[in-house]
Design an enzyme around this catalytic site. Sequence first.
Site, PDB file in Angstrom:
ATOM      1  N   LYS A   1      -4.073 -13.537  -6.749  1.00 17.18           N
ATOM      2  CA  LYS A   1      -4.051 -12.319  -5.928  1.00 17.18           C
ATOM      3  C   LYS A   1      -2.667 -11.715  -6.004  1.00 17.18           C
ATOM      4  O   LYS A   1      -1.679 -12.419  -6.264  1.00 17.18           O
ATOM      5  CB  LYS A   1      -4.366 -12.658  -4.468  1.00 17.18           C
ATOM      6  CG  LYS A   1      -4.927 -11.488  -3.681  1.00 17.18           C
ATOM      7  CD  LYS A   1      -6.403 -11.302  -3.979  1.00 17.18           C
ATOM      8  CE  LYS A   1      -7.022 -10.172  -3.193  1.00 17.18           C
ATOM      9  NZ  LYS A   1      -8.485 -10.186  -3.309  1.00 17.18           N
TER      10      LYS A   1
HETATM   11  P1  NAD Z   1     -10.840   0.037   0.825  1.00 16.50           P
HETATM   12  O1  NAD Z   1      -9.401   0.336   0.886  1.00 16.50           O
HETATM   13  O2  NAD Z   1     -11.698   0.789  -0.126  1.00 16.50           O
HETATM   14  O3  NAD Z   1     -11.467   0.220   2.280  1.00 16.50           O
HETATM   15  C1  NAD Z   1     -10.971  -0.397   3.421  1.00 16.50           C
HETATM   16  C2  NAD Z   1     -11.621   0.255   4.611  1.00 16.50           C
HETATM   17  O4  NAD Z   1     -11.233  -0.438   5.801  1.00 16.50           O
HETATM   18  C3  NAD Z   1     -11.237   1.713   4.812  1.00 16.50           C
HETATM   19  O5  NAD Z   1     -12.359   2.446   5.261  1.00 16.50           O
HETATM   20  C4  NAD Z   1     -10.194   1.636   5.922  1.00 16.50           C
HETATM   21  O6  NAD Z   1     -10.062   2.841   6.667  1.00 16.50           O
HETATM   22  C5  NAD Z   1     -10.748   0.518   6.738  1.00 16.50           C
HETATM   23  N1  NAD Z   1      -9.772  -0.100   7.643  1.00 16.50           N
HETATM   24  C6  NAD Z   1      -8.473  -0.397   7.392  1.00 16.50           C
HETATM   25  N2  NAD Z   1      -7.886  -0.900   8.496  1.00 16.50           N
HETATM   26  C7  NAD Z   1      -8.844  -0.923   9.441  1.00 16.50           C
HETATM   27  C8  NAD Z   1      -8.859  -1.327  10.794  1.00 16.50           C
HETATM   28  N3  NAD Z   1      -7.753  -1.820  11.383  1.00 16.50           N
HETATM   29  N4  NAD Z   1     -10.000  -1.214  11.497  1.00 16.50           N
HETATM   30  C9  NAD Z   1     -11.116  -0.715  10.903  1.00 16.50           C
HETATM   31  N5  NAD Z   1     -11.163  -0.316   9.629  1.00 16.50           N
HETATM   32  C10 NAD Z   1     -10.044  -0.415   8.917  1.00 16.50           C
HETATM   33  O7  NAD Z   1     -10.979  -1.553   0.581  1.00 16.50           O
HETATM   34  P2  NAD Z   1     -12.225  -2.351   0.030  1.00 16.50           P
HETATM   35  O8  NAD Z   1     -12.080  -2.510  -1.424  1.00 16.50           O
HETATM   36  O9  NAD Z   1     -13.479  -1.782   0.583  1.00 16.50           O
HETATM   37  O10 NAD Z   1     -11.947  -3.794   0.661  1.00 16.50           O
HETATM   38  C11 NAD Z   1     -12.313  -4.110   1.998  1.00 16.50           C
HETATM   39  C12 NAD Z   1     -12.299  -5.610   2.200  1.00 16.50           C
HETATM   40  O11 NAD Z   1     -13.178  -6.202   1.243  1.00 16.50           O
HETATM   41  C13 NAD Z   1     -10.962  -6.313   1.981  1.00 16.50           C
HETATM   42  O12 NAD Z   1     -10.885  -7.424   2.843  1.00 16.50           O
HETATM   43  C14 NAD Z   1     -11.046  -6.778   0.540  1.00 16.50           C
HETATM   44  O13 NAD Z   1     -10.202  -7.879   0.300  1.00 16.50           O
HETATM   45  C15 NAD Z   1     -12.482  -7.173   0.488  1.00 16.50           C
HETATM   46  N6  NAD Z   1     -13.039  -7.226  -0.870  1.00 16.50           N
HETATM   47  C16 NAD Z   1     -13.055  -6.136  -1.688  1.00 16.50           C
HETATM   48  C17 NAD Z   1     -13.619  -6.224  -2.954  1.00 16.50           C
HETATM   49  C18 NAD Z   1     -13.729  -5.036  -3.862  1.00 16.50           C
HETATM   50  O14 NAD Z   1     -14.353  -5.184  -4.926  1.00 16.50           O
HETATM   51  N7  NAD Z   1     -13.212  -3.878  -3.499  1.00 16.50           N
HETATM   52  C19 NAD Z   1     -14.136  -7.433  -3.382  1.00 16.50           C
HETATM   53  C20 NAD Z   1     -14.121  -8.519  -2.520  1.00 16.50           C
HETATM   54  C21 NAD Z   1     -13.559  -8.407  -1.261  1.00 16.50           C
END
Ligand code: NAD
Length: 435
Positions: free
Chosen positions: A125
């Site tokens: 990561k």
């Molecule tokens: P992203 O940046 O596209 O979206 C994150 C979302 O969370 C946004 O809508 C943001 O406004 C919201 N957010 C941020 N802080 C917040 C808070 N305090 N309260 C409520 N909402 C809040 O990110 P993503 O890619 O969707 O990733 C989200 C989660 O999923 C993370 O934990 C990431 O590690 C995990 N994840 C992502 C992927 C991927 O393929 N993108 C894969 C596995 C895990």
Amino acid sequence: MATDLRLPTNKIVRPDKDRFLNEENPFEAMMSRFDRAAELLDLEPGIYKVLRHPEKQVTVSIPVMMDNGEVEVFTGHRVQYNTARGPAKGGIRFDMNVSLEEVKALAAWMAWKCAVVNLPFGGGKGGVVCDPLKMSVGELERVTRRYTAGIIQMLGPDRDVPAPDVNTNERVMAWVMDTYSMHVGQTTTAVVTGKPVEMGGSLGRREATGRGCMFVTREALKQLGMPVQGTTVAVQGFGNVGSIAAELLSQLGCTIVGISDRTGGYYNKKGIDIPAAIAHVKQHRSLEGFKGGDAISNEELLELEVDVLLPAALENVITSKNAPKIRAKIICEGANGPTTAGADSILAERGIFVIPDILANAGGVTVSYFEWVQDRGGYFWDEKTVNQRLEQIMVQSFEAVLALSKQHKVDMRTAAYMLSISRVATVHKLRGIYA
Ligand code: NAD
């Protein structure tokens, strides 16, 4: 689990326990789950010690010329937690809350996640401490390229393969790929995944994590004998994972009654128009001002009376404080580490079926694996093939974890850790210690 990892008289040793801060420390929270599974597996102490330490941690200073002509210096990290099963695999996040402890925890998560869905990858990561919402595209590009140059020796299709995470996307991955390719003197598409489709990305990658959440939620509903039609869902976080999961679950027949992002949440008993919410975010960069529901706070969203709660934002949002108030029957952990270790037992006591992060959000890394395979083979699959193979892996993995949880009478999280730790440990045992 072919190789026997049990030694009759072993006790788990925890030589590094005191180095970590407290229960809310993300690495410690993740490792407390790891410890429980290791204990149930009766893991050999030597292998336990190896698996409790990250292989490599690098911190770099990233000097960047900002648009105003001043030099700013950002801090970036890359951690390769374990590479026994293959190259390190894991995203890069840009966020003010990035810390080495968090990156280390997320890297370990990736090691267990890749193993739970049986991909030939280890866990890594990376992250840069910055606020991308306050930066121009040019500044973001310069941060990305200088960060990539700083960790270039760690990267490579056979070493470490980054992907998008919080606040990074395919654009950022294209810059990482280009920077790496310039350094090694040849176009190397397989060095990152989550790239634009035009330059070696995979069809279906962008939607893969949310799609994977949809598959395992569907399987959990089946397992609990709940009909999909009319199932109510609340989704925290409306970025890549949350918005796609919401869209696909609503297409499946679920009613998405609550959504939220960092600016707040919205509730609509009749169901939120998800395409309208996605269009709103596309135009305004957040849900702020969305008219399709009543405004609620993120805390209220988590406590809604729904069938499925899908946290897809950040870590530690379900804690021992609010766990007694959670009214969902199923929690599908789209985000990494949304539930603290302290909340686990409360949710289990209350009979809430938790699909743990390392399984629930493994769809992204699964299609990342497909992307890496396609790049290396130079032959690309159609979207239907990608989605079918993703479904097959997610359903098989869900079933494998469920079977283990029934066999050992443990919750799904413990079972998922048991499955992945035993897979990583088996490879360590087979490879032996190099010296
Ligand atoms: P992203 O940046 O596209 O979206 C994150 C979302 O969370 C946004 O809508 C943001 O406004 C919201 N957010 C941020 N802080 C917040 C808070 N305090 N309260 C409520 N909402 C809040 O990110 P993503 O890619 O969707 O990733 C989200 C989660 O999923 C993370 O934990 C990431 O590690 C995990 N994840 C992502 C992927 C991927 O393929 N993108 C894969 C596995 C895990």
